[in-house]
Design a protein around this motif. Structure first.
Motif, PDB file in Angstrom:
ATOM      1  N   MET A   1     -36.643 -20.055  27.966  1.00 49.59           N
ATOM      2  CA  MET A   1     -36.918 -19.714  26.617  1.00 49.59           C
ATOM      3  C   MET A   1     -36.988 -18.127  26.779  1.00 49.59           C
ATOM      4  N   LEU A   2     -37.478 -17.587  27.689  1.00 48.98           N
ATOM      5  CA  LEU A   2     -37.449 -16.081  27.765  1.00 48.98           C
ATOM      6  C   LEU A   2     -36.040 -15.498  28.023  1.00 48.98           C
ATOM      7  N   THR A   3     -35.092 -16.386  28.819  1.00 50.33           N
ATOM      8  CA  THR A   3     -33.830 -15.882  29.119  1.00 50.33           C
ATOM      9  C   THR A   3     -33.056 -16.105  27.614  1.00 50.33           C
ATOM     10  N   LEU A   4     -33.349 -17.018  26.718  1.00 52.53           N
ATOM     11  CA  LEU A   4     -32.772 -17.019  25.472  1.00 52.53           C
ATOM     12  C   LEU A   4     -32.874 -15.777  24.574  1.00 52.53           C
ATOM     13  N   PHE A   5     -34.469 -15.419  24.636  1.00 57.27           N
ATOM     14  CA  PHE A   5     -34.823 -14.273  23.858  1.00 57.27           C
ATOM     15  C   PHE A   5     -34.147 -13.234  24.385  1.00 57.27           C
ATOM     16  N   PHE A   6     -34.082 -12.945  25.794  1.00 59.55           N
ATOM     17  CA  PHE A   6     -33.351 -11.776  26.168  1.00 59.55           C
ATOM     18  C   PHE A   6     -31.789 -11.788  25.851  1.00 59.55           C
ATOM     19  N   LEU A   8     -30.583 -13.417  23.170  1.00 57.40           N
ATOM     20  CA  LEU A   8     -30.541 -12.742  21.798  1.00 57.40           C
ATOM     21  C   LEU A   8     -30.834 -11.323  21.581  1.00 57.40           C
ATOM     22  N   LEU A   9     -31.792 -10.587  22.197  1.00 58.83           N
ATOM     23  CA  LEU A   9     -31.885  -9.362  21.818  1.00 58.83           C
ATOM     24  C   LEU A   9     -30.668  -8.480  22.453  1.00 58.83           C
ATOM     25  N   MET A  10     -30.221  -8.790  23.452  1.00 62.23           N
ATOM     26  CA  MET A  10     -28.991  -8.121  24.084  1.00 62.23           C
ATOM     27  C   MET A  10     -27.788  -8.122  23.098  1.00 62.23           C
ATOM     28  N   CYS A  11     -27.682  -9.425  22.376  1.00 64.26           N
ATOM     29  CA  CYS A  11     -26.531  -9.397  21.569  1.00 64.26           C
ATOM     30  C   CYS A  11     -26.835  -8.498  20.502  1.00 64.26           C
ATOM     31  N   VAL A  12     -27.988  -8.411  19.974  1.00 64.35           N
ATOM     32  CA  VAL A  12     -28.341  -7.362  18.859  1.00 64.35           C
ATOM     33  C   VAL A  12     -28.238  -5.922  19.241  1.00 64.35           C
TER      34      VAL A  12
END
Length: 73
Positions: A1-6, A8-12
């Protein structure tokens, strides 16, 4: 879950950096055109004997610059 959040934020962040880079490149292109290309075109027109066209182009660019500075300020 933390990897998915990371991810997503990197894409932003990447999207924001890309957006700023494109805006900066567009501004640099406009500066180069205004300072180098446009005077060279007008000098070339005057040298080739198209003085009337060069003066009209100079007047149009001057009016755009004048009204553009009035709108921004």
């Amino acid at each position: 879950m933390l990897t998915l959040f990371f991810i997503l934020l990197m894409c932003v962040v990447l999207g924001e950096v890309l957006f700023v880079a494109i805006k900066l490149a567009w501004k640099i292109t406009k500066i180069i055109f205004a300072l180098l290309l446009l005077p060279a075109i007008m000098i070339g027109l005057a040298a080739a004997g198209f003085m009337t066209l060069a003066i009209i182009l100079l007047l149009v660019c001057g009016l755009i610059a004048l009204f553009g500075s009035l709108v921004v300020a």
